[in-house]
Design an enzyme around this catalytic site. Structure first.
Site, PDB file in Angstrom:
ATOM      1  N   GLU A 257       0.897  -1.156   0.000  1.00 46.03           N
ATOM      2  CA  GLU A 257       0.000   0.000   0.000  1.00 46.03           C
ATOM      3  C   GLU A 257       0.929   1.197   0.000  1.00 46.03           C
ATOM      4  OE1 GLU A 257      -3.433  -0.209   0.325  1.00 46.03           O
ATOM      5  OE2 GLU A 257      -3.198  -2.367   0.205  1.00 46.03           O
ATOM      6  N   CYS A 296      -3.040   8.337   3.858  1.00 48.87           N
ATOM      7  CA  CYS A 296      -2.745   7.874   2.503  1.00 48.87           C
ATOM      8  C   CYS A 296      -3.957   8.065   1.596  1.00 48.87           C
ATOM      9  CB  CYS A 296      -2.344   6.415   2.536  1.00 48.87           C
ATOM     10  SG  CYS A 296      -3.510   5.425   3.472  1.00 48.87           S
TER      11      CYS A 296
HETATM   12  P1  NAP Z   1       8.507   5.008   4.355  1.00 47.05           P
HETATM   13  O1  NAP Z   1       9.636   5.915   4.604  1.00 47.05           O
HETATM   14  O2  NAP Z   1       8.441   4.292   3.072  1.00 47.05           O
HETATM   15  O3  NAP Z   1       8.561   3.966   5.578  1.00 47.05           O
HETATM   16  C1  NAP Z   1       7.590   2.969   5.690  1.00 47.05           C
HETATM   17  C2  NAP Z   1       8.154   1.824   6.503  1.00 47.05           C
HETATM   18  O4  NAP Z   1       9.209   1.194   5.780  1.00 47.05           O
HETATM   19  C3  NAP Z   1       8.752   2.244   7.848  1.00 47.05           C
HETATM   20  O5  NAP Z   1       8.426   1.268   8.803  1.00 47.05           O
HETATM   21  C4  NAP Z   1      10.242   2.222   7.565  1.00 47.05           C
HETATM   22  O6  NAP Z   1      11.019   2.008   8.702  1.00 47.05           O
HETATM   23  C5  NAP Z   1      10.339   1.043   6.637  1.00 47.05           C
HETATM   24  N1  NAP Z   1      11.538   0.983   5.834  1.00 47.05           N
HETATM   25  C6  NAP Z   1      12.166   2.000   5.198  1.00 47.05           C
HETATM   26  N2  NAP Z   1      13.214   1.514   4.524  1.00 47.05           N
HETATM   27  C7  NAP Z   1      13.250   0.168   4.741  1.00 47.05           C
HETATM   28  C8  NAP Z   1      14.120  -0.880   4.328  1.00 47.05           C
HETATM   29  N3  NAP Z   1      15.141  -0.665   3.519  1.00 47.05           N
HETATM   30  N4  NAP Z   1      13.854  -2.133   4.768  1.00 47.05           N
HETATM   31  C9  NAP Z   1      12.806  -2.385   5.586  1.00 47.05           C
HETATM   32  N5  NAP Z   1      11.960  -1.420   6.005  1.00 47.05           N
HETATM   33  C10 NAP Z   1      12.176  -0.161   5.585  1.00 47.05           C
HETATM   34  O7  NAP Z   1       7.118   5.712   4.544  1.00 47.05           O
HETATM   35  P2  NAP Z   1       6.651   6.687   5.712  1.00 47.05           P
HETATM   36  O8  NAP Z   1       7.439   7.935   5.559  1.00 47.05           O
HETATM   37  O9  NAP Z   1       6.658   5.994   7.029  1.00 47.05           O
HETATM   38  O10 NAP Z   1       5.110   6.910   5.344  1.00 47.05           O
HETATM   39  C11 NAP Z   1       4.671   7.921   4.490  1.00 47.05           C
HETATM   40  C12 NAP Z   1       4.305   7.381   3.143  1.00 47.05           C
HETATM   41  O11 NAP Z   1       3.501   6.229   3.266  1.00 47.05           O
HETATM   42  C13 NAP Z   1       3.489   8.357   2.322  1.00 47.05           C
HETATM   43  O12 NAP Z   1       4.025   8.423   1.035  1.00 47.05           O
HETATM   44  C14 NAP Z   1       2.101   7.759   2.285  1.00 47.05           C
HETATM   45  O13 NAP Z   1       1.373   8.039   1.130  1.00 47.05           O
HETATM   46  C15 NAP Z   1       2.361   6.313   2.419  1.00 47.05           C
HETATM   47  N6  NAP Z   1       1.255   5.656   3.091  1.00 47.05           N
HETATM   48  C16 NAP Z   1       0.466   4.806   2.403  1.00 47.05           C
HETATM   49  C17 NAP Z   1      -0.566   4.165   3.028  1.00 47.05           C
HETATM   50  C18 NAP Z   1      -1.464   3.214   2.296  1.00 47.05           C
HETATM   51  O14 NAP Z   1      -2.257   2.516   2.916  1.00 47.05           O
HETATM   52  N7  NAP Z   1      -1.393   3.161   1.007  1.00 47.05           N
HETATM   53  C19 NAP Z   1      -0.801   4.373   4.378  1.00 47.05           C
HETATM   54  C20 NAP Z   1       0.013   5.235   5.047  1.00 47.05           C
HETATM   55  C21 NAP Z   1       1.047   5.867   4.387  1.00 47.05           C
HETATM   56  P3  NAP Z   1      11.746   3.204   9.490  1.00 47.05           P
HETATM   57  O15 NAP Z   1      10.694   4.141   9.926  1.00 47.05           O
HETATM   58  O16 NAP Z   1      12.413   2.507  10.608  1.00 47.05           O
HETATM   59  O17 NAP Z   1      12.672   3.831   8.504  1.00 47.05           O
END
Ligand code: NAP
Length: 518
Positions: A257, A296
């Site tokens: 997602e 999101c």
């Molecule tokens: P993100 O930076 O992609 O992080 C999401 C998750 O991935 C976090 O738990 C992060 O951990 C982890 N992560 C990052 N790099 C990783 C790696 N190399 N290996 C394993 N895990 C890794 O996203 P965010 O900043 O938290 O969230 C914002 C984004 O999410 C927005 O773009 C939003 O649109 C999207 N979003 C989508 C939905 C949906 O349902 N479609 C819902 C909510 C948010 P760390 O925090 O420890 O780095």
């Protein structure tokens, strides 16, 4: 120094040997927690899930798992006041936190009661009818679902530290698959508080759930074809994880997602003075101010007839004038902070990118009036409304400002709207606000293939509508293309993401005995 949060690993709480990273309160800048996963034994976690958690869950029937979920949700419900207090540090107002905390617990209850009604008191789930295959009727086929013997790794975004965990945990538990929860570091302290209560409740067998509080380290290296990775977050992180050998070579299931440039369409019939116009304006304001626009599903593109653009700007501006931004601990505040100063910078950069094609018609991305807070320590931002007069520009269809920001995009002819909606290249949700059945019909035909969910909002359903931005456990949450191509929720189908579908072939008596006993 705040406490260093622990991970839950193979039946024990694990605290890293170093100081970890300090996580700050989104509104005050005070230190809330420290987080580290240094030297975390990820292999032991996966082994424990496979050897202890999975078998224990699979000894329970679907009905027994549903009962365990109910017990879990009841235990969390009793403690939710504490989660609400902690949630204020994420920048969320009390009202915002309801969607995350009460929404997460409510989702768990819904999964439990749906399972009670719809799943068998056994271990095997029949799919469809018996397929006659042999001419004489002695040989038939039947599809069945059984529990995957692996582990579900959930990797979550910062904006729903409770709901994000529970909406994935509930179907995995029902499926009999143990889960490793990995929340986003920025808000992991809230997930950690809930996790401590999940473990203490004893509602789930040991090993059914483990917890990584911080970076995921090399967890994916231990996953393969029996496992599921359920990711929520940015498209760029999804691409990294999707490219991992766990997925590309060893064929772990991967559900994503990701970010989504959701649109809301105002019908040509819904001119100023109609109930639909008012509903549209209200919905835009609710979307960009709830959780400071960090959902999101938030409306990022507002597609409106060119003839009513000024009316929409006036209506939205009048409502935004009443929004009180500041420390969510102050009860007069109606919009809190973004999750971190880093995230505010990201949003400001995204608004600057949008400004190449659009002009700001309400708000100032760099300055905001605050109650009980200061913009140096707290990640506050004013709501911002942009107008992209040239609807051929690509920016509003490509740049996600994950904050209190939306862009108005005018259209001249109803026939153009479907094309404009599709330029989001796949979204979680869209809404059509109109009382004209022909317009609604045309929009559904053109927009449905690009969306996981479509809200058709009008005067008849408004009083009971759950709104554009709220995913429901009964309905699809997910979307094609840019939204990640996944499907997290959607009734009991969500449970099947953690089950293996197998075609059984044999005599009618054998098949009936197996499936009948399911
Ligand atoms: P993100 O930076 O992609 O992080 C999401 C998750 O991935 C976090 O738990 C992060 O951990 C982890 N992560 C990052 N790099 C990783 C790696 N190399 N290996 C394993 N895990 C890794 O996203 P965010 O900043 O938290 O969230 C914002 C984004 O999410 C927005 O773009 C939003 O649109 C999207 N979003 C989508 C939905 C949906 O349902 N479609 C819902 C909510 C948010 P760390 O925090 O420890 O780095």
């Amino acid at each position: 120094m705040p406490d260093l949060l622990a991970s839950y690993v193979a039946g024990n709480w694990y605290t890293a040997p170093d100081e970890g990273a300090v996580v700050l309160d989104a509104a005050t800048g005070d230190a809330v927690a420290r987080v580290s996963t240094t030297d975390l034994d990820t292999r032991a976690m996966v082994d424990h899930a496979r050897r202890v958690g999975g078998p224990a869950l699979r000894r329970l029937t679907f009905q027994e798992r549903a009962a365990a979920l109910r017990e879990l949700a009841t235990a969390l419900d009793a403690n939710k006041a504490a989660y609400h207090e902690l949630s204020l540090a994420t920048g969320a107002t009390r009202r915002d936190s309801t969607g995350d905390i009460d929404g997460g617990i409510g989702t768990t209850f819904v999964f439990s009661s749906r399972a009670k009604r719809e799943l068998p008191d056994g271990y095997l789930l029949a799919d469809g009818d018996v397929e006659p295959i042999g001419k004489g009727g002695a040989f038939v086929g039947q599809h069945v679902y059984t529990s995957l013997p692996g582990v579900a790794l959930q990797v979550n975004a910062f904006n729903f530290p409770v709901w994000g965990m529970l909406e994935k945990l509930a179907p995995a538990v029902l499926a009999g698959v143990p889960t490793i929860v990995k929340p986003a570091t920025q808000t992991a302290y809230l997930t950690a508080a809930v996790m401590r209560d999940i473990i203490a409740s004893g509602a789930l067998p040991e090993g059914a759930v483990q917890f990584v509080c911080g970076g995921a380290g090399d967890l994916l290296d231990h996953l393969g074809g029996e496992d599921v990775i359920a990711f929520t977050g940015s498209a760029s992180t999804a691409a990294v994880l999707r490219g991992n050998a766990a997925v590309t070579t060893r064929a772990a299931r991967f559900n994503a997602e990701t970010d989504s440039l959701n649109c809301s369409i105002l019908g040509p019939d819904a001119v100023a003075g109609t109930p639909e116009f008012d509903l549209y304006v209200k919905e835009i304001v609710r979307e960009i101010t709830t959780k400071a626009g960090q959902r999101c599903t938030c409306i990022r593109r507002a597609l409106v007839p060119a003839s009513v653009v000024d009316d929409v700007i006036a209506g939205v501006s009048a409502r935004l004038d009443k929004v009180v931004v500041g420390n969510p601990r102050n009860d007069t505040v109606t919009m809190g902070a973004l999750v971190s100063l880093h995230q505010r910078n990201e949003v400001r950069n995204a608004v600057a990118a949008l400004q190449r094609a659009a002009k700001v018609v309400y708000g100032d991305p760099t300055s905001v009036e605050l109650v009980d807070a200061d913009a140096e320590h707290g990640a506050f931002m004013a709501p911002v409304l942009l107008l992209c007069a040239d609807n051929e520009r690509s920016e509003p269809n490509e740049v996600e400002a994950f904050g209190p920001v939306t862009t108005l995009i005018p259209y001249s002819a109803p026939d153009d709207v479907g094309v404009l909606a599709a330029r989001g290249r796949g979204s979680l949700v869209g809404s059509i606000v109109s009382y004209d059945p022909d317009f609604v019909g045309a929009m559904v035909s053109s927009a449905a293939p690009h969306h996981g969910r479509l809200l058709i909002l009008d005067r008849d359903c408004a009083a009971e509508s759950t709104g554009h931005g709220t995913p429901m456990p009964q309905l699809v949450h997910g979307g094609p293309g840019r939204a990640g191509g996944g499907e997290e929720l959607g009734g009991m189908r969500a449970v099947r993401h953690f089950l293996q579908r197998t075609a059984l072939q044999g005599s009618p008596a054998v098949i009936a005995r197996l499936v009948g006993g399911s």
